[in-house]
Design a protein around this motif. Sequence first.
Motif, PDB file in Angstrom:
ATOM      1  N   VAL A 145     -17.201  -5.719  50.105  1.00 13.87           N
ATOM      2  CA  VAL A 145     -18.020  -6.935  50.070  1.00 13.87           C
ATOM      3  C   VAL A 145     -19.052  -6.853  48.950  1.00 13.87           C
ATOM      4  N   ILE A 146     -19.699  -5.688  48.834  1.00 18.03           N
ATOM      5  CA  ILE A 146     -20.687  -5.492  47.765  1.00 18.03           C
ATOM      6  C   ILE A 146     -20.032  -5.627  46.394  1.00 18.03           C
ATOM      7  N   MET A 147     -18.879  -4.978  46.223  1.00 20.47           N
ATOM      8  CA  MET A 147     -18.174  -5.048  44.940  1.00 20.47           C
ATOM      9  C   MET A 147     -17.763  -6.478  44.600  1.00 20.47           C
ATOM     10  N   LEU A 148     -17.315  -7.213  45.597  1.00 22.75           N
ATOM     11  CA  LEU A 148     -16.872  -8.588  45.365  1.00 22.75           C
ATOM     12  C   LEU A 148     -18.047  -9.472  44.960  1.00 22.75           C
ATOM     13  N   ILE A 149     -19.162  -9.355  45.681  1.00 22.26           N
ATOM     14  CA  ILE A 149     -20.352 -10.140  45.338  1.00 22.26           C
ATOM     15  C   ILE A 149     -20.823  -9.788  43.927  1.00 22.26           C
ATOM     16  N   ALA A 150     -20.873  -8.488  43.626  1.00 24.79           N
ATOM     17  CA  ALA A 150     -21.318  -8.045  42.303  1.00 24.79           C
ATOM     18  C   ALA A 150     -20.372  -8.537  41.211  1.00 24.79           C
ATOM     19  N   PHE A 151     -19.068  -8.456  41.477  1.00 24.99           N
ATOM     20  CA  PHE A 151     -18.071  -8.867  40.486  1.00 24.99           C
ATOM     21  C   PHE A 151     -18.187 -10.357  40.182  1.00 24.99           C
ATOM     22  N   VAL A 152     -18.212 -11.167  41.237  1.00 22.85           N
ATOM     23  CA  VAL A 152     -18.306 -12.621  41.051  1.00 22.85           C
ATOM     24  C   VAL A 152     -19.615 -12.977  40.358  1.00 22.85           C
ATOM     25  N   GLY A 153     -20.728 -12.349  40.805  1.00 23.29           N
ATOM     26  CA  GLY A 153     -22.027 -12.638  40.205  1.00 23.29           C
ATOM     27  C   GLY A 153     -22.086 -12.280  38.732  1.00 23.29           C
ATOM     28  N   GLU A 154     -21.569 -11.113  38.377  1.00 19.74           N
ATOM     29  CA  GLU A 154     -21.641 -10.699  36.977  1.00 19.74           C
ATOM     30  C   GLU A 154     -20.709 -11.526  36.096  1.00 19.74           C
ATOM     31  N   VAL A 155     -19.516 -11.817  36.584  1.00 17.81           N
ATOM     32  CA  VAL A 155     -18.596 -12.658  35.809  1.00 17.81           C
ATOM     33  C   VAL A 155     -19.213 -14.028  35.570  1.00 17.81           C
ATOM     34  N   LEU A 156     -19.791 -14.606  36.620  1.00 18.79           N
ATOM     35  CA  LEU A 156     -20.407 -15.932  36.498  1.00 18.79           C
ATOM     36  C   LEU A 156     -21.574 -15.905  35.516  1.00 18.79           C
ATOM     37  N   ALA A 157     -22.424 -14.881  35.627  1.00 17.46           N
ATOM     38  CA  ALA A 157     -23.571 -14.774  34.712  1.00 17.46           C
ATOM     39  C   ALA A 157     -23.112 -14.602  33.270  1.00 17.46           C
ATOM     40  N   LEU A 161     -23.659 -17.415  30.189  1.00 12.46           N
ATOM     41  CA  LEU A 161     -24.363 -17.070  28.955  1.00 12.46           C
ATOM     42  C   LEU A 161     -23.447 -17.219  27.742  1.00 12.46           C
ATOM     43  N   TYR A 162     -22.190 -16.818  27.883  1.00 12.59           N
ATOM     44  CA  TYR A 162     -21.244 -16.906  26.770  1.00 12.59           C
ATOM     45  C   TYR A 162     -21.038 -18.364  26.345  1.00 12.59           C
ATOM     46  N   ARG A 163     -20.844 -19.248  27.328  1.00  9.90           N
ATOM     47  CA  ARG A 163     -20.639 -20.664  27.004  1.00  9.90           C
ATOM     48  C   ARG A 163     -21.900 -21.270  26.401  1.00  9.90           C
ATOM     49  N   PHE A 164     -23.059 -20.858  26.906  1.00 10.23           N
ATOM     50  CA  PHE A 164     -24.326 -21.358  26.366  1.00 10.23           C
ATOM     51  C   PHE A 164     -24.472 -20.984  24.896  1.00 10.23           C
ATOM     52  N   LYS A 165     -24.161 -19.743  24.547  1.00 17.39           N
ATOM     53  CA  LYS A 165     -24.303 -19.268  23.172  1.00 17.39           C
ATOM     54  C   LYS A 165     -23.281 -19.891  22.231  1.00 17.39           C
ATOM     55  N   GLN A 166     -22.151 -20.336  22.777  1.00 13.99           N
ATOM     56  CA  GLN A 166     -21.115 -20.924  21.941  1.00 13.99           C
ATOM     57  C   GLN A 166     -21.488 -22.310  21.428  1.00 13.99           C
ATOM     58  N   ARG A 167     -22.443 -22.949  22.066  1.00 20.43           N
ATOM     59  CA  ARG A 167     -22.839 -24.306  21.676  1.00 20.43           C
ATOM     60  C   ARG A 167     -23.929 -24.243  20.616  1.00 20.43           C
ATOM     61  N   LEU A 168     -23.674 -24.870  19.469  1.00 23.38           N
ATOM     62  CA  LEU A 168     -24.593 -24.796  18.336  1.00 23.38           C
ATOM     63  C   LEU A 168     -25.967 -25.361  18.652  1.00 23.38           C
ATOM     64  N   GLU A 169     -26.039 -26.370  19.510  1.00 25.11           N
ATOM     65  CA  GLU A 169     -27.330 -26.991  19.813  1.00 25.11           C
ATOM     66  C   GLU A 169     -28.255 -26.072  20.615  1.00 25.11           C
ATOM     67  N   ASN A 170     -27.707 -24.959  21.114  1.00 30.59           N
ATOM     68  CA  ASN A 170     -28.525 -24.023  21.892  1.00 30.59           C
ATOM     69  C   ASN A 170     -29.120 -22.906  21.054  1.00 30.59           C
ATOM     70  N   ARG A 171     -28.889 -22.944  19.753  1.00 35.02           N
ATOM     71  CA  ARG A 171     -29.446 -21.909  18.867  1.00 35.02           C
ATOM     72  C   ARG A 171     -30.973 -21.930  18.967  1.00 35.02           C
ATOM     73  N   GLY A 172     -31.573 -20.765  19.204  1.00 35.92           N
ATOM     74  CA  GLY A 172     -33.022 -20.670  19.312  1.00 35.92           C
ATOM     75  C   GLY A 172     -33.574 -21.040  20.669  1.00 35.92           C
ATOM     76  N   ARG A 173     -32.703 -21.438  21.583  1.00 36.09           N
ATOM     77  CA  ARG A 173     -33.149 -21.795  22.935  1.00 36.09           C
ATOM     78  C   ARG A 173     -32.830 -20.660  23.909  1.00 36.09           C
ATOM     79  N   THR A 174     -33.515 -20.661  25.029  1.00 39.14           N
ATOM     80  CA  THR A 174     -33.324 -19.641  26.060  1.00 39.14           C
ATOM     81  C   THR A 174     -32.434 -20.170  27.162  1.00 39.14           C
ATOM     82  N   MET A 175     -31.466 -19.385  27.558  1.00 38.72           N
ATOM     83  CA  MET A 175     -30.584 -19.746  28.659  1.00 38.72           C
ATOM     84  C   MET A 175     -31.376 -19.689  29.972  1.00 38.72           C
TER      85      MET A 175
END
Length: 261
Positions: A145-157, A161-175
């Motif tokens: 259960v701990i591993m599953l929660i950690a896995f889902v949480g880290e993948v989602l995080a 962040l990856y999708r946020f950084k891929q968008r040019l309009e987010n340059r210089g902004r904080t996620m």
Amino acid sequence: MLWTLFYIDLAIMFLAWLFATFNGRAGIVDVAWSACISVNILLCAWFFDSAPESLRIFLAVLSSAWFVRLSWHLARRYLSESEEDTRYANMRRAMGRFQHIGFLLFFIFQTGLAILFSYPMYALLNTDASMWQAWLPMTMIVAAVIMLIAFVGEVLADQQLYRFKQRLENRGRTMDQGLWAYSRHPNYFFEWLHWFAYPIIGLAAGLYVLWIYPILMFLFLYYITGIPFSEQQALKHRGENYRDYQRRTSMFIPWKPKTKS
């Protein structure tokens, strides 16, 4: 067996160092580090046939999946960036003309860390079946259960962040959306959470020494390799935008954000 794992990991790190030497980007060490741990887990699960079979399968699947996923994520980030990670660029400048030997020693040091953080899985799998209590399945369920929660949480995080950084309009902004609205470092939090799974399993065999690993990972993330550098770089590049985020958002443990002033 630990020495065998060390030599295998050393070979992986040496190849990674050669790669970094030719392309001038040492960030590949992070990919190699997590790959070493996944290799270590699979080898131990295969060769330690005296351990309970259920435990061997459990760690070979769930634990190795964590580090395989981490290697893939780090490799994707490494390939998507055209410049060297700031941490390693600073190290390269500091070492100057000794950078090649300096990075070789650093990669060897990372081999030692890979063995250090492979030890919980090694210890669990190197414990004879006769040493385990009948309630091992219960601890494995809690760990799963701990591993599953950690896995889902880290993948989602990581994905947020990856999708946020891929968008040019987010340059210089904080996620500051999704999980990042509740913690400035949710990926580190779930990384830390993952390490509770091993000492919980170890309770069924009296392996209390494994409780040092959640503490060790917390110290690494909170004080050494994780949060301090990330916060420093964020303040350097995003200034007041990140300071406002710091005022509103929990540093580590996810918590309700404060209202913008």
